[in-house]
Design a protein around this motif. Structure first.
Motif: not given
Length: 188
Positions: A12-15, A78-79, A81-86
């Motif tokens: 994932g690349v975000f600005k 979310n993008n 579709n991973i259910n991940f809560k650190p």
């Protein structure tokens, strides 16, 4: 023809467009460097970092940036579709001088990791991701793409965030500029 992508390694690349707090954070990194020895044992490279010494989540000055990064992590999961809560997270920074580099490594104890480009000249030293199991001896690549390459480079640009699965090997080649500062995060 239909293509089916199996087992992709999605970066994932975000600005970040709100970098008004960068100066304060950069100043804090230099203050910490004056008072804290470098962390990270057994590396060939000797890049200054506070890994294992300080968790930036415990420092209020880093809070606005780390909150933004955590929000992007939610968007990434979310993008995909991973259910991940650190259940735990750890952040540290590295200061690269001229010709400093970081060996290939991964973060096998974490589930997701992130790198935030805080300070440096554009294109000074990218982050290179690789798949050591991808054998390119069977064919000749005409035009490298994310789909046919064994490694992929993401250029350094202040305010850019990378999020990826922690087991993906990555490195930083020799830094060509005077200085490069990045923040790394592991999510468990």
């Amino acid at each position: 023809m239909q293509s089916v992508k199996l087992f992709p390694k999605i970066i994932g690349v975000f600005k970040n467009h709100n970098i008004f707090y960068h100066k304060k954070i950069i100043k804090k990194c230099y203050e910490i460097k004056k008072n804290t020895s470098s962390g990270g044992e057994n590396w060939l490279s000797k890049v200054y970092n506070v890994s294992g010494k300080i968790n930036l989540y415990e420092d209020k000055d880093f809070k606005p940036l780390l909150q933004w990064i955590d929000e992007q992590l939610i968007q990434y999961t979310n993008n995909l579709n991973i259910n991940f809560k650190p259940v735990n997270k750890n952040a540290w920074f590295q200061i690269y001088g001229k010709n400093d580099y970081q060996d290939y490594h991964s973060h096998p104890s974490a589930k997701l990791s992130a790198i935030y480009y805080l300070k440096g000249k554009e294109n000074s030293a990218p982050t290179i991701f690789t798949d050591f199991n991808f054998n390119t001896n069977y064919f000749s690549i005409i035009t490298p793409t994310e789909d046919n390459s064994r490694e992929w480079s993401i250029p350094f640009q202040e305010g850019v965030l990378l999020i990826f699965r922690s087991e993906i090997p990555h490195c930083v080649p020799k830094n060509s500029s005077k200085e490069r500062i990045s923040i790394a995060i592991n999510y468990y």
